[in-house]
Scaffold this motif. Sequence first.
Motif, mmCIF file in Angstrom:
data_model
loop_
_atom_site.group_PDB
_atom_site.id
_atom_site.type_symbol
_atom_site.label_atom_id
_atom_site.label_comp_id
_atom_site.label_asym_id
_atom_site.label_seq_id
_atom_site.Cartn_x
_atom_site.Cartn_y
_atom_site.Cartn_z
ATOM 1 N N VAL A 262 0.844 -1.189 0.000
ATOM 2 C CA VAL A 262 0.000 0.000 0.000
ATOM 3 C C VAL A 262 0.884 1.245 0.000
ATOM 4 C CG1 VAL A 262 -1.838 1.241 1.220
ATOM 5 C CG2 VAL A 262 -1.710 -1.271 1.361
ATOM 6 N N ALA A 263 0.679 2.112 -0.975
ATOM 7 C CA ALA A 263 1.432 3.372 -1.065
ATOM 8 C C ALA A 263 0.529 4.513 -0.618
ATOM 9 C CB ALA A 263 1.881 3.607 -2.509
ATOM 10 N N THR B 86 6.806 6.946 -8.173
ATOM 11 C CA THR B 86 8.203 6.621 -8.485
ATOM 12 C C THR B 86 8.740 5.384 -7.781
ATOM 13 O OG1 THR B 86 8.673 8.970 -8.835
ATOM 14 C CG2 THR B 86 10.564 7.527 -8.461
ATOM 15 N N VAL B 87 8.563 5.334 -6.456
ATOM 16 C CA VAL B 87 9.193 4.256 -5.687
ATOM 17 C C VAL B 87 8.537 2.906 -5.947
ATOM 18 C CG1 VAL B 87 9.837 3.462 -3.372
ATOM 19 C CG2 VAL B 87 9.856 5.907 -3.891
ATOM 20 N N LEU B 88 7.209 2.855 -5.813
ATOM 21 C CA LEU B 88 6.478 1.599 -5.992
ATOM 22 C C LEU B 88 5.306 1.802 -6.956
ATOM 23 C CD1 LEU B 88 6.382 0.612 -2.200
ATOM 24 C CD2 LEU B 88 7.888 -0.380 -3.955
ATOM 25 N N PRO B 89 5.613 2.052 -8.239
ATOM 26 C CA PRO B 89 4.537 2.319 -9.201
ATOM 27 C C PRO B 89 3.596 1.137 -9.403
ATOM 28 C CG PRO B 89 6.643 2.072 -10.328
ATOM 29 C CD PRO B 89 6.946 2.132 -8.865
ATOM 30 N N ASP B 90 4.036 -0.072 -8.996
ATOM 31 C CA ASP B 90 3.183 -1.254 -9.128
ATOM 32 C C ASP B 90 2.527 -1.643 -7.817
ATOM 33 O OD1 ASP B 90 3.863 -1.503 -11.836
ATOM 34 O OD2 ASP B 90 5.692 -2.594 -11.343
ATOM 35 N N ALA B 91 2.459 -0.717 -6.861
ATOM 36 C CA ALA B 91 1.816 -0.993 -5.566
ATOM 37 C C ALA B 91 0.388 -1.481 -5.802
ATOM 38 C CB ALA B 91 1.811 0.263 -4.704
ATOM 39 N N ASP B 92 -0.071 -2.383 -4.932
ATOM 40 C CA ASP B 92 -1.426 -2.935 -5.080
ATOM 41 C C ASP B 92 -2.497 -1.871 -4.889
ATOM 42 O OD1 ASP B 92 -0.664 -5.794 -5.340
ATOM 43 O OD2 ASP B 92 0.162 -5.448 -3.343
ATOM 44 N N ASP C 79 6.387 10.337 -3.055
ATOM 45 C CA ASP C 79 6.535 9.856 -4.440
ATOM 46 C C ASP C 79 6.465 8.329 -4.504
ATOM 47 O OD1 ASP C 79 8.941 9.256 -3.178
ATOM 48 O OD2 ASP C 79 10.164 9.667 -4.945
ATOM 49 N N ILE C 80 5.724 7.727 -3.566
ATOM 50 C CA ILE C 80 5.708 6.262 -3.486
ATOM 51 C C ILE C 80 4.908 5.662 -4.656
ATOM 52 C CG2 ILE C 80 5.310 4.263 -2.001
ATOM 53 C CD1 ILE C 80 7.303 6.462 -0.956
ATOM 54 N N GLY C 81 3.698 6.164 -4.851
ATOM 55 C CA GLY C 81 2.856 5.621 -5.922
ATOM 56 C C GLY C 81 3.334 5.979 -7.313
ATOM 57 N N PRO D 3 8.922 14.509 -8.162
ATOM 58 C CA PRO D 3 8.170 15.522 -7.419
ATOM 59 C C PRO D 3 6.972 14.918 -6.686
ATOM 60 C CG PRO D 3 7.637 15.621 -9.757
ATOM 61 C CD PRO D 3 8.772 14.650 -9.613
ATOM 62 N N LEU D 4 6.491 15.662 -5.686
ATOM 63 C CA LEU D 4 5.260 15.277 -4.995
ATOM 64 C C LEU D 4 4.133 15.351 -6.017
ATOM 65 C CD1 LEU D 4 3.275 14.973 -2.527
ATOM 66 C CD2 LEU D 4 3.441 17.442 -2.263
ATOM 67 N N ALA D 5 3.466 14.234 -6.274
ATOM 68 C CA ALA D 5 2.387 14.210 -7.257
ATOM 69 C C ALA D 5 1.464 13.037 -6.978
ATOM 70 C CB ALA D 5 2.953 14.091 -8.670
#
Length: 228
Positions: A11-12, A141-147, A137-139, A193-195
Amino acid sequence: MENGAAQPVIVAIDGPSGTGKSSTSKAVAAQLGLSYLDTGAQYRAITWWMVTNGIDIDDPSAIAAVAGKPEIVSGTDPQDPTITVDGVDVAGPIRGQDVTSKVSAVSAVPEVRTRITELQRSIAASAVTGIVVEGRDIGTTVLPDADLKIFLTASAEARAARRSGELKGADVHATREALIKRDAADAGRKTSPLAKADDAVEVDTTDLTLQQVIECVVTLVEEKRAGK
């Protein structure tokens, strides 16, 4: 998975300061038996190291040159999240004004983001039951495939009131100005960036109690798990 065990879920949770990210993320992770990672604390930790070691915060090349040096270890227990730098507990010092005022500048350096992003991905990948990762930036950049991706928002006034409450007696107006400045810096930086991710669920927390936000997010996670 056999025996009806829930599949691990990533979860992001993203959003600017003062939206209730940390409190919500920790509570949701604890309630659902997931690990928890505060990515902002990692950026604060590397900033603390830079300040402690006398690195010129106004010189991105100086920051980049030493970005790989500090050893940052994050404990992922939502009931007792820990963070150390080179073996030193920095959970308290990283929340001080000195670090807070400099973290945007350090976070904007691409070499710092690359270093911390790799660290975050390795922690998420090793979370056996799943993990709640909160940041900016998790969803995207970091974990674009987060559930599941959640983006928390709130009005600047509500966020300032919460943050000044946390800071015990801080000037709400000054806090609001600082938050807006931080938002602009985080949203305007070239690297990550924060997005809000296109597939993120936006939750406006302005008029919600913390408990309502937690319940909302827990429901979203449970629905995502059930649909797997």
